[in-house]
Write a protein that holds these residues in place. Structure first.
Motif, short mmCIF file in Angstrom:
data_model
loop_
_atom_site.label_atom_id
_atom_site.label_comp_id
_atom_site.label_asym_id
_atom_site.label_seq_id
_atom_site.Cartn_x
_atom_site.Cartn_y
_atom_site.Cartn_z
N LEU A 218 0.86 -1.19 0.00
CA LEU A 218 0.00 0.00 0.00
C LEU A 218 0.89 1.24 0.00
N ARG A 227 -4.45 -0.21 -5.74
CA ARG A 227 -4.61 0.21 -4.35
C ARG A 227 -5.92 -0.30 -3.77
N TRP A 231 -6.14 -2.96 -0.72
CA TRP A 231 -6.85 -2.53 0.49
C TRP A 231 -7.96 -3.52 0.83
N HIS A 235 -8.62 -5.62 4.18
CA HIS A 235 -9.86 -5.40 4.94
C HIS A 235 -10.68 -6.69 5.09
N ALA A 251 -4.51 1.23 7.14
CA ALA A 251 -5.07 0.04 6.50
C ALA A 251 -6.03 -0.65 7.46
#
Length: 683
Positions: A218, A227, A231, A235, A251
């Motif tokens: 990231l 990106r 991400w 997540h 993050a």
């Protein structure tokens, strides 16, 4: 059939001039909408993304606008993530919605729920499951006693640890083993580095060691699609390791087990635009909130971190020896006052004894690194007849001469012109470069050592994609004899063939107005020295040369002994006497306008509003002054320093003061922008 409406608070990015930093109330038909859920809501005439937030008790205002859409396909952002964002917004005096939305991938903010559902499905199809079972044993070099003790301490209990190891002492191996322990426990690992150019080599090392684990990066060098994909993998809990720059501290990691901040002293961990947060400090806060260990690694810790170690708030884990028994390079100070002065020129680039030392390295098949933290051919062109200099018409700075494309380029606003054939003021044809940059140093070393393979790495030679990796590959392969570069090459790189490092012109930072300049210089020189002698077999004959006009300066005395503790003790003593960080807290209030007087008047008016309150709290507000580069792109800048003996007093003053700035700006029409920088690094 009547639908029951529920009031929910939503964090949205509101315009700064509105002064609305808290979440706004909306009406929702979705019952029990959990905090952290992504939604789309109306704001004025627009529809904007938002995040459901905790709502304080109280009656809802009438006639609320409705939540337009719930992005139900994405799991809500967790409690600890919202706590981190809430703390950062309050501490750095930014709107909650502004910060919360800014740290999400820009692509995510554009999607509706249908599009997001498709993205997640595509992500699951594209990402194959790990090839190896979790918990595979590490295959790497055996740890020494100090490394093993550090790994055991990190794994024993949460807390903040300073991994204080000399360059080449194997800090990365400690990170790898600590990460393995966290992964074996089913947790995720966040590793941060200060700059993008350090990411690929660390990523390659982690990927090699943790084959079968899912690793993502990231940083700002990714495309928007990359990106978002990385991400979402983090997540959703699908990524085991996240490597990134300062933005990665935000993050979303639902099963976080370890945070590492390598080179924690580096100023690049501090964001310099928008919300000016310190990723290192937020990493420490996040570790405290989530109850996980935080490892701050450095050979030259920031004085703030070192003071916390002395106070017992952080635990120091020492790695005093280089791996393989290698020794640190011998530091030689060359007194430039012993060389004959050359009137009207930049003087010799390199002292003759240093040139001879480089030539000896080339004969032995070894490499040398020349460090000069100034790119371009020369900082300025000047006319020998009338004194004209290549100033920027839009900034209070010089335009740098770049010989490669015969241009004068401002490194602040980007304004570029061809080099004039004659002086614009008097027509004299004798326009000469004044000073020296890496481009000129590269040319001069090639002239001094004909046949030497010279390479240069700086921001000018690494603009194209893949160029940095290619040039570093040439150095590692032994295709370069002398490497010239800026701080890009002075830290973090493992050059096995370099046995000599030379700092060409480091003295300017010794007498800078910024009180942190000596700390940054010492750190940079220690890091640069660490590029030499990383191969234990060559360590004994490795050297660092420092060409200086002030060889008796105390900073260089500590550098010769590689004595960080002595340097830190002297700096902390001076900081304590002067009431400077880490013994005080600072904030800078900045304002920009087309005329300096307008920005100055705005800051003075702001100070008058809280002067009495500040005095009662023991907070000092200094008069506004211009920064070192006062004008950039035809905009004048002013700054006002706020100093407090305690962090709490400063925060209380700012919290009540800054909301007044929005109405104050309306009275000063010429002010273009204003911002506050809490814990500023550059003053």
């Amino acid at each position: 059939m009547q639908v029951d409406l529920v009031t929910v608070a939503v964090a949205v990015e509101t315009p700064q001039h509105t002064g609305l930093g808290a979440p706004l109330d909306y009406a929702s038909t979705a019952p029990g909408l959990p905090p952290g859920t992504l939604v789309r809501v109306p704001l004025g005439r627009r529809e904007v993304p938002g995040i459901v937030w905790e709502r304080p008790p109280g009656d809802a205002p009438p006639e609320l606008k409705p939540v337009r859409e719930v992005l139900a396909s994405l799991p809500p952002l967790g409690d600890s993530w919202r706590q981190l964002v809430g703390f950062a917004a309050a501490y750095y005096q930014r709107g909650l919605g502004e910060l919360a939305l800014a740290v999400l991938p820009p692509e995510l903010r554009k999607l509706d729920d249908v599009q997001l559902t498709r993205r997640i499905a595509r992500l699951h199809r594209a990402e194959a499951p790990p090839a190896a079972a979790p918990g595979d044993p590490l295959h790497g070099p055996a740890l020494n006693d100090e490394q093993r003790a550090a790994v055991e301490a990190i794994g024993a209990a949460p807390g903040t640890y300073l991994l204080h190891g000399v360059t080449g002492s194997g800090k990365t191996e400690v990170y790898l083993h600590a990460a393995e322990a966290a992964l074996a426990a089913g947790r995720q690992v966040l590793v941060m580095v200060p700059e993008i150019n350090l990411t690929p080599q660390l990523e390659a090392r982690f990927a090699e060691r943790f084959a079968g684990r899912r690793l993502v990066s990231l940083h700002s060098g990714l495309t928007p699609a990359q990106r978002l994909r990385h991400w979402m993998l983090a997540h959703l809990g699908a990524a085991d390791l996240v490597l990134g720059t300062r933005l990665a501290v935000f993050a979303s990691l639902p099963r976080l087990g370890l945070i590492v901040a390598d080179e924690e002293h580096d100023p690049s961990f501090k964001q310099q635009e928008g919300a000016r947060y310190s990723a290192r400090d937020l990493a420490v806060y996040r570790g405290h909130v989530e109850g996980v260990p935080v490892v701050l690694g450095s050979a030259t810790p920031s004085l703030e971190t070192w003071q916390r170690v002395l106070e017992g708030r952080y635990r120091r884990l020492a790695l005093p020896q280089r791996i393989g028994g290698g020794v640190l390079p011998r530091v030689r100070l060359f007194d430039m006052n012993t060389l004959p002065r050359q009137r009207g020129s930049a003087g010799p680039a390199l002292a003759p004894p240093l040139v001879q030392a480089i030539a000896e390295r080339i004969e032995r098949g070894e490499q040398s690194l020349l460090f000069l933290n100034r790119r371009g051919y020369a900082p300025v062109l000047h006319c020998t007849a009338c004194g004209w200099k290549s100033g920027c018409p839009h900034c209070s700075a010089w335009r740098v001469f770049h010989k490669g494309d015969r241009s004068l380029r401002c490194h602040h606003c980007g304004f570029t012109e061809r080099v004039p054939r004659a002086c614009p003021d008097c027509g004299n044809l004798d326009i000469a470069p004044l000073g020296r940059g890496t481009e000129r140093l590269e040319e001069q070393i090639a002239e001094l050592l004909p046949g030497a393979r010279v390479a240069r790495i700086d921001a000018d030679t690494t603009r194209t994609k893949g160029s940095l990796e290619a040039q570093l590959g040439a150095v590692h392969a032994g295709d370069v004899d002398v490497l010239v570069g800026t701080q890009m090459i002075a830290k973090g790189h493992d050059f096995r063939r370099i046995t000599l490092v030379a700092a060409v012109n480091p003295d300017s930072a010794l007498f800078a107005s910024d009180f942190r300049a000596p700390e940054r210089l010492f750190s940079l020189l220690m890091q640069a020295a660490g590029r030499a002698g990383r191969d234990a077999e060559q360590a004994a004959r490795s050297e660092m040369w420092v060409q200086t006009w002030h060889p008796r300066h105390t900073l260089y005395a500590a550098l010769r002994r590689h004595d960080y503790e002595a340097f830190a003790a002297g700096q902390l003593e001076e900081r304590l006497a002067a009431g400077l960080p880490p013994f005080a807290s600072l904030a800078l209030l900045r304002a920009e306008a087309r005329e300096a007087a307008v920005a100055q008047a705005f800051l003075r008016a702001a100070a008058e509003r809280v002067q009495a309150q500040a005095e009662s709290m023991g907070v000092t507000i200094y008069p506004p002054v211009p920064p070192p580069v006062a004008r950039v792109a035809d905009v004048d800048r002013m700054q006002m320093l706020v100093e407090s003996p305690t962090r709490g007093a400063l925060q209380r003053l700012l919290a009540g003061w800054l909301p007044q700035m929005h109405t104050l700006r309306a009275q000063h029409k010429g002010v273009l922008r204003w911002a506050v920088d809490v814990d500023p690094l550059a003053i």
